[in-house]
Structures are given as C-alpha cells and as structure tokens.
Write an enzyme that holds these catalytic residues in place. Structure first.
Site, PDB file in Angstrom:
ATOM      1  N   ASP A  44       6.187   0.429  -2.291  1.00 19.02           N
ATOM      2  CA  ASP A  44       7.567   0.206  -2.751  1.00 19.02           C
ATOM      3  C   ASP A  44       8.022   1.384  -3.623  1.00 19.02           C
ATOM      4  O   ASP A  44       9.175   1.430  -4.064  1.00 19.02           O
ATOM      5  CB  ASP A  44       7.732  -1.151  -3.458  1.00 19.02           C
ATOM      6  CG  ASP A  44       6.916  -1.278  -4.726  1.00 19.02           C
ATOM      7  OD1 ASP A  44       6.122  -0.366  -5.047  1.00 19.02           O
ATOM      8  OD2 ASP A  44       7.070  -2.305  -5.423  1.00 19.02           O
ATOM      9  N   ASP A  83       3.790  -3.041   1.223  1.00 15.58           N
ATOM     10  CA  ASP A  83       3.806  -3.367  -0.204  1.00 15.58           C
ATOM     11  C   ASP A  83       4.862  -4.440  -0.468  1.00 15.58           C
ATOM     12  O   ASP A  83       6.049  -4.224  -0.194  1.00 15.58           O
ATOM     13  CB  ASP A  83       4.162  -2.082  -0.975  1.00 15.58           C
ATOM     14  CG  ASP A  83       3.616  -2.064  -2.381  1.00 15.58           C
ATOM     15  OD1 ASP A  83       2.927  -3.027  -2.774  1.00 15.58           O
ATOM     16  OD2 ASP A  83       3.874  -1.071  -3.080  1.00 15.58           O
ATOM     17  N   GLU A 181      -4.287   1.211 -11.226  1.00 17.37           N
ATOM     18  CA  GLU A 181      -3.307   2.253 -11.564  1.00 17.37           C
ATOM     19  C   GLU A 181      -3.276   2.475 -13.077  1.00 17.37           C
ATOM     20  O   GLU A 181      -3.162   1.517 -13.860  1.00 17.37           O
ATOM     21  CB  GLU A 181      -1.907   1.853 -11.050  1.00 17.37           C
ATOM     22  CG  GLU A 181      -0.854   2.902 -11.392  1.00 17.37           C
ATOM     23  CD  GLU A 181       0.450   2.773 -10.618  1.00 17.37           C
ATOM     24  OE1 GLU A 181       0.545   1.939  -9.705  1.00 17.37           O
ATOM     25  OE2 GLU A 181       1.378   3.537 -10.938  1.00 17.37           O
TER      26      GLU A 181
HETATM   27  O1  KIV Z   1       4.207   1.828  -4.273  1.00 18.76           O
HETATM   28  C1  KIV Z   1       3.245   2.596  -4.301  1.00 18.76           C
HETATM   29  O2  KIV Z   1       3.302   3.732  -3.819  1.00 18.76           O
HETATM   30  C2  KIV Z   1       2.023   2.116  -4.925  1.00 18.76           C
HETATM   31  C3  KIV Z   1       0.925   3.111  -5.142  1.00 18.76           C
HETATM   32  C4  KIV Z   1       1.239   3.915  -6.320  1.00 18.76           C
HETATM   33  C5  KIV Z   1      -0.398   2.461  -5.250  1.00 18.76           C
HETATM   34  O3  KIV Z   1       1.935   0.986  -5.275  1.00 18.76           O
END
Ligand code: KIV
Length: 276
Positions: A44, A83, A181
């Site tokens: 996301d 995501d 993270e």
């Molecule tokens: O949205 C994204 O790119 C992520 C990564 C930073 C793991 O969640």
C-alpha cells in the site's frame, strides 16, 4: 511454476536469505520476476510512491486490486502478495471478503496485513479459509498517527516484549512470514531466532531471514525523500531527468524524429495524390 509459501518457509531452515521487493505495475513486475525475486509485494506504499497521497491511509481496495492485477499479469514465478489497506480488516467478515478479492479478482497468491496480537484471530480465519497471510509488525504505517510518526519501534523492554508476543501470535495464527519494519537490529535477531517462520526486515538490521524494500526507493525513482533504511542501487530519477532534457532539446532542434523513426510511402503514390 510460482514460488510457494512452503518454499519460502524452507528457505529459513536452509539459511537462504529471502529477497522481497514491492512492485505496482506490469513492466516493473516483469523485471522483478525475471530477476527471480521470489516475493513481490503490491504494497500500500503504492499510495505514496505511485499515487502521490501523503501516506498509505487513503489507499482503497479498488486501487490495490487494479495494481495487483497488473503485477500478476507481469509475473510467472514470483509469489505475489496483496497488501490489505487501512480499515479493510477491522472485523472478520470484512477481512475475509477483502482478502478473497485479492485472490479471486487480483490473482495474488497471498495477502499481508498490519498488526500482531490484535489481528491474530483475523489472520487465523483468513488462513483457515485457504489464503496465505504475511504479518507486518514494528512500524505499521497505517497506524502512523497512533504511533506518533515513523519511529523505530520496540526500543523499551516493554515494547520489545510486546513485539516478540506480536510475532509469536502471528506465527500461532498461521502466518507464513512476518515483516519487521523499523525494529532495532538486536531485537530483530532475537525475534528471528525465536520464530519458526521467516522474518522479512525493512529497517530491521541484517539478521532477519529476508529483506524487503520499496522498489522506488532502491531504484532512486522516488525523490520526495529517501528513508534511512533504503539504499539506492540506481538513480533512476536523475536518468529520467537527463532523458527528458535530451528529448526536449532534440524535438526543439528538429533532431527527433529522424528518418530512422519515421515511415515513408512510394514517391509515385504522392504524385497520384497531388493530381487527385
Ligand atoms: O507497503 C509496503 O510497501 C510495505 C513494505 C514497506 C513492507 O508494507
């Protein structure tokens, strides 16, 4: 054949580092897939690096599905993870419906969602329904306002213990891997040692089982800001600026297009046309 979640889990036991990148469109996903990167996240982060929102919070399911479809069309081998956006998994019914959209409509093979103990029951239900889930703890950007900014997490003994419990809750719920993270490197190492599933770090030190980066950061394409945890392996923004300036100059100077970039017809046809 696409990479399976079992192959990803085996990589932890074989001590083979797991490489993961984000992608949001067909052409980039094709390059990532051809590079044999086993995990592609349609993150996301799309909201910030592709759509120009100030955060990931405004990203919708429809936007995620649109980009997931493009990434899936560009890939043959990588396992594609969708995501789940902000507020799309606050209860089990919503979570199941939205996770299913990633698989059925988007063509992804797995989903990722943010949170630990508080989302463990939801993760369990999604997994029970046959959809692989990747967890995401530490700095969870969808909760940026609650966390008070993009800060390193798990820095006090209580916070470190909470982070470990979150990771263990995700493993027990059936997650196949977990993103860490902005977690101190020493804490990531402990979490990685205590878990039976792979940890994938971003700003979490070298001892995670794998690493993930936002592709626009590592290619030097997103120039609004460069996160401390990112390394630019290319400077695409600079290359694009140079290419744009060259194009402008050549068009203005009449140097582009040349005969090579143009097509012609037989001169006799032009004569007929002139007399018509
Ligand atoms: O949205 C994204 O790119 C992520 C990564 C930073 C793991 O969640």
């Amino acid at each position: 054949m696409r990479v399976s979640i079992n192959q990803i889990k085996e990589m932890k036991f074989k001590k083979e580092k797991i490489v993961m990148l984000t992608a949001y469109d067909y052409s980039t996903a094709k390059l990532v897939d051809e590079a044999c990167i086993p995990l592609i996240l349609v993150g996301d982060s799309l909201g910030t690096v592709m759509l120009g929102y100030g955060s990931t919070i405004p990203v919708t399911m429809d936007e995620m599905i649109h980009h997931t479809k493009a990434v899936v069309r560009g890939t043959k081998q990588s396992l594609v993870i969708g995501d789940m956006p902000f507020m799309t998994y606050t209860n089990t019914a919503d979570a199941l419906r939205n996770a299913a959209r990633f698989i059925q409509e988007g063509g992804a093979q797995a989903v990722k969602l943010e949170g630990g103990v508080t989302v463990a029951e939801i993760v369990k239900r999604i997994v029970e329904c046959g959809i692989p889930v990747m967890g995401h703890i530490g700095l969870t950007p969808q909760s940026v306002h609650q966390l008070g900014g993009h800060k390193v997490q798990g820095k006090t003994p209580e916070a470190a213990e909470r982070l470990l419990k979150d990771a263990q809750a995700l493993e027990q719920a059936g997650a196949f891997a977990v993103v860490l993270e902005l977690v101190p490197a020493q804490l990531s190492k402990i979490v990685t040692q205590k878990l039976g599933i792979p940890t994938i770090g971003i700003g979490a030190g070298p001892d995670c089982d794998g690493q993930v980066q936002v592709i626009s950061d590592m290619l030097g394409l997103f120039s609004d800001f460069v996160p401390k945890h990112a390394k630019q392996y290319a400077k695409l923004a600079d290359s694009i600026r140079t290419a744009l300036a060259d194009y402008i100059n050549e068009v203005k100077a009449g140097k582009f297009p040349t005969a090579e970039n143009s097509s012609t017809i037989d001169e006799s046809l032009l004569e007929e046309l002139a007399h018509a």
